[in-house]
Design a protein around this motif. Structure first.
Motif, PDB file in Angstrom:
ATOM      1  N   MET A 103      21.107  -4.406  87.588  1.00 26.16           N
ATOM      2  CA  MET A 103      21.238  -6.386  87.246  1.00 26.16           C
ATOM      3  C   MET A 103      20.049  -6.913  87.630  1.00 26.16           C
ATOM      4  O   MET A 103      19.594  -7.944  87.175  1.00 26.16           O
ATOM      5  N   ALA A 104      19.392  -6.285  88.907  1.00 23.99           N
ATOM      6  CA  ALA A 104      18.161  -6.776  89.169  1.00 23.99           C
ATOM      7  C   ALA A 104      17.026  -6.842  88.287  1.00 23.99           C
ATOM      8  O   ALA A 104      16.197  -7.610  88.150  1.00 23.99           O
ATOM      9  N   LEU A 105      17.063  -5.537  87.763  1.00 31.54           N
ATOM     10  CA  LEU A 105      16.022  -5.437  86.281  1.00 31.54           C
ATOM     11  C   LEU A 105      16.317  -6.220  85.253  1.00 31.54           C
ATOM     12  O   LEU A 105      15.181  -6.709  84.930  1.00 31.54           O
ATOM     13  N   ILE A 106      17.598  -6.404  84.824  1.00 28.08           N
ATOM     14  CA  ILE A 106      17.907  -7.619  83.941  1.00 28.08           C
ATOM     15  C   ILE A 106      17.363  -8.760  84.288  1.00 28.08           C
ATOM     16  O   ILE A 106      16.749  -9.586  83.311  1.00 28.08           O
ATOM     17  N   GLU A 107      17.476  -9.199  85.582  1.00 27.26           N
ATOM     18  CA  GLU A 107      16.904 -10.648  85.863  1.00 27.26           C
ATOM     19  C   GLU A 107      15.613 -10.662  85.686  1.00 27.26           C
ATOM     20  O   GLU A 107      15.133 -11.589  85.632  1.00 27.26           O
ATOM     21  N   ILE A 108      14.951  -9.560  86.343  1.00 28.55           N
ATOM     22  CA  ILE A 108      13.539  -9.609  86.399  1.00 28.55           C
ATOM     23  C   ILE A 108      12.756  -9.580  84.896  1.00 28.55           C
ATOM     24  O   ILE A 108      11.709 -10.640  84.814  1.00 28.55           O
ATOM     25  N   PHE A 109      13.355  -8.829  84.281  1.00 27.31           N
ATOM     26  CA  PHE A 109      12.640  -8.681  82.774  1.00 27.31           C
ATOM     27  C   PHE A 109      13.033  -9.985  81.860  1.00 27.31           C
ATOM     28  O   PHE A 109      12.432 -10.252  80.971  1.00 27.31           O
ATOM     29  N   SER A 110      14.331 -10.840  82.407  1.00 27.62           N
ATOM     30  CA  SER A 110      14.424 -11.686  81.515  1.00 27.62           C
ATOM     31  C   SER A 110      13.602 -13.005  81.568  1.00 27.62           C
ATOM     32  O   SER A 110      13.366 -13.888  80.685  1.00 27.62           O
ATOM     33  N   LYS A 111      12.856 -13.016  82.996  1.00 23.34           N
ATOM     34  CA  LYS A 111      11.654 -13.929  83.189  1.00 23.34           C
ATOM     35  C   LYS A 111      10.730 -13.766  82.314  1.00 23.34           C
ATOM     36  O   LYS A 111       9.872 -15.047  81.903  1.00 23.34           O
ATOM     37  N   LEU A 112      10.411 -12.606  81.688  1.00 19.20           N
ATOM     38  CA  LEU A 112       9.264 -12.306  80.942  1.00 19.20           C
ATOM     39  C   LEU A 112       9.497 -12.836  79.404  1.00 19.20           C
ATOM     40  O   LEU A 112       8.582 -12.875  78.588  1.00 19.20           O
ATOM     41  N   HIS A 113      10.803 -12.829  79.152  1.00 18.58           N
ATOM     42  CA  HIS A 113      11.142 -13.258  77.574  1.00 18.58           C
ATOM     43  C   HIS A 113      11.366 -14.794  77.604  1.00 18.58           C
ATOM     44  O   HIS A 113      11.778 -15.306  76.667  1.00 18.58           O
ATOM     45  N   THR A 114      11.039 -15.509  78.558  1.00 18.05           N
ATOM     46  CA  THR A 114      11.238 -17.009  78.566  1.00 18.05           C
ATOM     47  C   THR A 114      10.241 -17.721  77.582  1.00 18.05           C
ATOM     48  O   THR A 114      10.488 -18.720  77.026  1.00 18.05           O
ATOM     49  N   THR A 115       8.934 -17.132  77.636  1.00 15.68           N
ATOM     50  CA  THR A 115       7.978 -17.812  76.852  1.00 15.68           C
ATOM     51  C   THR A 115       7.368 -16.675  75.702  1.00 15.68           C
ATOM     52  O   THR A 115       7.748 -15.474  76.102  1.00 15.68           O
ATOM     53  N   VAL A 116       6.829 -17.448  74.714  1.00 18.62           N
ATOM     54  CA  VAL A 116       6.454 -16.253  73.674  1.00 18.62           C
ATOM     55  C   VAL A 116       5.334 -15.678  74.138  1.00 18.62           C
ATOM     56  O   VAL A 116       5.139 -14.541  73.758  1.00 18.62           O
ATOM     57  N   SER A 117       4.633 -16.206  74.886  1.00 21.54           N
ATOM     58  CA  SER A 117       3.260 -15.512  75.382  1.00 21.54           C
ATOM     59  C   SER A 117       3.532 -14.329  76.269  1.00 21.54           C
ATOM     60  O   SER A 117       2.546 -13.300  76.002  1.00 21.54           O
ATOM     61  N   THR A 118       4.540 -14.255  77.154  1.00 28.17           N
ATOM     62  CA  THR A 118       4.723 -13.275  77.874  1.00 28.17           C
ATOM     63  C   THR A 118       5.752 -12.111  77.228  1.00 28.17           C
ATOM     64  O   THR A 118       6.087 -11.183  77.901  1.00 28.17           O
ATOM     65  N   THR A 119       6.297 -12.332  76.041  1.00 31.36           N
ATOM     66  CA  THR A 119       7.245 -11.381  75.333  1.00 31.36           C
ATOM     67  C   THR A 119       6.734 -10.409  74.755  1.00 31.36           C
ATOM     68  O   THR A 119       5.765 -10.308  74.190  1.00 31.36           O
ATOM     69  N   PRO A 120       7.061  -9.115  75.465  1.00 27.94           N
ATOM     70  CA  PRO A 120       6.566  -7.825  74.814  1.00 27.94           C
ATOM     71  C   PRO A 120       6.843  -7.509  73.548  1.00 27.94           C
ATOM     72  O   PRO A 120       7.762  -8.059  72.883  1.00 27.94           O
ATOM     73  N   LYS A 121       6.323  -6.488  72.801  1.00 33.43           N
ATOM     74  CA  LYS A 121       6.608  -6.163  71.567  1.00 33.43           C
ATOM     75  C   LYS A 121       7.768  -5.145  71.817  1.00 33.43           C
ATOM     76  O   LYS A 121       8.448  -4.653  70.735  1.00 33.43           O
ATOM     77  N   TYR A 122       8.070  -4.680  72.773  1.00 37.43           N
ATOM     78  CA  TYR A 122       9.022  -3.692  72.989  1.00 37.43           C
ATOM     79  C   TYR A 122      10.403  -4.549  73.257  1.00 37.43           C
ATOM     80  O   TYR A 122      10.269  -5.550  74.047  1.00 37.43           O
ATOM     81  N   ARG A 123      11.537  -4.081  72.907  1.00 34.26           N
ATOM     82  CA  ARG A 123      12.816  -4.632  73.035  1.00 34.26           C
ATOM     83  C   ARG A 123      13.681  -3.586  74.235  1.00 34.26           C
ATOM     84  O   ARG A 123      13.574  -2.478  73.940  1.00 34.26           O
ATOM     85  N   LEU A 124      14.185  -4.341  75.239  1.00 34.94           N
ATOM     86  CA  LEU A 124      14.988  -3.622  76.360  1.00 34.94           C
ATOM     87  C   LEU A 124      16.267  -3.532  75.970  1.00 34.94           C
ATOM     88  O   LEU A 124      16.994  -4.592  75.650  1.00 34.94           O
ATOM     89  N   GLY A 125      16.976  -2.417  76.192  1.00 28.93           N
ATOM     90  CA  GLY A 125      18.352  -2.490  75.987  1.00 28.93           C
ATOM     91  C   GLY A 125      19.020  -1.998  77.330  1.00 28.93           C
ATOM     92  O   GLY A 125      18.385  -0.965  77.815  1.00 28.93           O
ATOM     93  N   PHE A 126      20.118  -2.657  77.722  1.00 31.77           N
ATOM     94  CA  PHE A 126      20.599  -2.301  78.848  1.00 31.77           C
ATOM     95  C   PHE A 126      22.064  -1.788  78.790  1.00 31.77           C
ATOM     96  O   PHE A 126      23.114  -2.206  78.083  1.00 31.77           O
ATOM     97  N   LEU A 127      22.453  -0.543  79.492  1.00 32.54           N
ATOM     98  CA  LEU A 127      23.930  -0.102  79.420  1.00 32.54           C
ATOM     99  C   LEU A 127      24.322   0.186  80.756  1.00 32.54           C
ATOM    100  O   LEU A 127      23.746   1.153  81.596  1.00 32.54           O
ATOM    101  N   LEU A 128      25.348  -0.233  81.096  1.00 34.91           N
ATOM    102  CA  LEU A 128      26.116  -0.181  82.407  1.00 34.91           C
ATOM    103  C   LEU A 128      27.464   0.513  82.088  1.00 34.91           C
ATOM    104  O   LEU A 128      28.210  -0.253  81.594  1.00 34.91           O
ATOM    105  N   SER A 129      27.603   1.791  82.564  1.00 38.77           N
ATOM    106  CA  SER A 129      28.779   2.599  82.206  1.00 38.77           C
ATOM    107  C   SER A 129      29.720   2.489  83.608  1.00 38.77           C
ATOM    108  O   SER A 129      28.993   2.949  84.551  1.00 38.77           O
ATOM    109  N   ASP A 130      30.842   2.400  83.544  1.00 41.68           N
ATOM    110  CA  ASP A 130      31.847   2.695  84.792  1.00 41.68           C
ATOM    111  C   ASP A 130      32.161   4.130  84.737  1.00 41.68           C
ATOM    112  O   ASP A 130      32.522   4.701  86.059  1.00 41.68           O
ATOM    113  N   SER A 131      32.072   4.961  84.186  1.00 46.85           N
ATOM    114  CA  SER A 131      32.546   6.286  84.003  1.00 46.85           C
ATOM    115  C   SER A 131      31.790   7.302  84.869  1.00 46.85           C
ATOM    116  O   SER A 131      31.980   7.781  86.154  1.00 46.85           O
TER     117      SER A 131
END
Length: 312
Positions: free
Chosen positions: A1-29
């Motif tokens: 969750m901390a990584l999600i919050e951190i990298f969401s700040k980089l996608h707030t502006t177009v200039s800091t948006t990387p060319k890579y897309r990050l996908g997050f998976l959280l599993s309970d099992s």
């Protein structure tokens, strides 16, 4: 969750948006159900997140909760040694360089362990992805898959856990940012207002599972788009896992023979075995006795036969 919050700040502006897309998976099992959540997600037909994937990074016990006196080491577990100039090899070099530059008390090491296909239980989560030929690895503070750090219910004080989590999260975030932006690993991306501090970690320590409340769902929807929740249940014919409940308990009562019968049967078997033992043990003596008696009788008969003929 901390990584999600951190990298969401980089996608707030177009200039800091990387060319890579990050996908997050959280599993309970997780480890208890042999990473069934990851298996379900991989086998989905409409899973577009795994197409053209660069690599899959799995996190497992990234803080030490028992060995407080041991050195802080972050292990990178892979199923086979990564080749040079591959995505996993490049990321490992970045992670090791950043850990050595920013944190002198953190060491990064690589561990190679082949997947045992004969064993139904997997050791690490990245093995689920490697079996489908996706480049994947696991970052963990546990060196061995059977380490008690992964299953213990004991933990150190909260301040110690947060201190080590900040170090681990910062190194992972910096290495991912350097990989996505193709920048020098000795530069610091998350600094100033984007610095990773204890306040980024503390709110997520007491978070509960999805079935208990909506904390995880709300956190995902706050920082991510296209959030989906999937529920899995075991197959009726060939279940990969099974839950046992006590809603319909059954008590089975069997009528057995009394104990005196068992004693009598034991005595009879013992007598039989002793009889066989003594018969085998004393058979040579018995045989020699019978043979000697037979020889004496034959000799006496032969000696008496000529006398009888002479009388006639």
């Amino acid at each position: 969750m901390a990584l999600i919050e951190i990298f969401s700040k980089l996608h707030t502006t177009v200039s800091t948006t990387p060319k890579y897309r990050l996908g997050f998976l959280l599993s309970d099992s997780g480890l208890l159900l042999n990473f069934q959540g990851s298996k379900k997600w991989i086998e989905m037909d409409d899973n577009l997140a795994l197409r053209n994937v660069e690599f899959v990074l799995c996190l497992d016990t990234i803080t030490r909760s028992l060995d407080s006196n041991q050195p802080n080491v972050l292990y990178m577990h892979v199923s086979k040694p990564p080749k040079e100039k591959t995505s996993i090899s490049n990321y490992f070099k970045l992670l090791k360089s950043i850990a050595g530059h920013h944190n002198k008390n953190l060491t990064v090491e690589g561990i190679h362990k082949k997947i045992n296909l004969a064993d139904s239980k997997l050791s690490w989560e990245h093995e689920r992805f490697c079996m489908k030929r996706f480049p994947a690895f696991t970052l963990s503070s546990a060196k061995s898959p059977v380490s008690p750090l992964r299953t213990t219910m004991f933990k150190d004080n909260e301040s110690y856990i947060i201190e080590h989590l900040v170090i681990s999260v910062k190194n992972i975030a910096e290495s991912l940012a350097c990989y996505m932006y193709k920048i020098d690993p000795f530069s610091e991306v998350f600094e100033g207002h984007a610095a990773i501090i204890e306040d980024n970690i503390r709110p997520y320590l007491g978070i509960k599972a999805t079935l208990q409340n909506n904390d995880i769902k709300d956190g995902f929807e706050k920082y991510l788009k296209n959030v989906k929740i999937f529920f899995d249940k075991p197959d009726e014919r060939e279940p990969d896992f099974m839950f046992y409940s006590s809603n319909n308990p059954k008590l089975n009562i069997y009528r057995v023979k009394p104990a005196i019968f068992d004693l009598f049967l034991t005595f009879a078997i013992s007598v039989y075995l002793f009889g066989v033992y003594f018969a085998i043990h004393f058979f040579p003596r018995f045989y020699s006795l019978i043979s000697n008696s037979t020889n004496i009788y034959i000799r006496c008969f032969i000696k008496s036969s000529p006398n009888a003929l002479k009388r006639k």
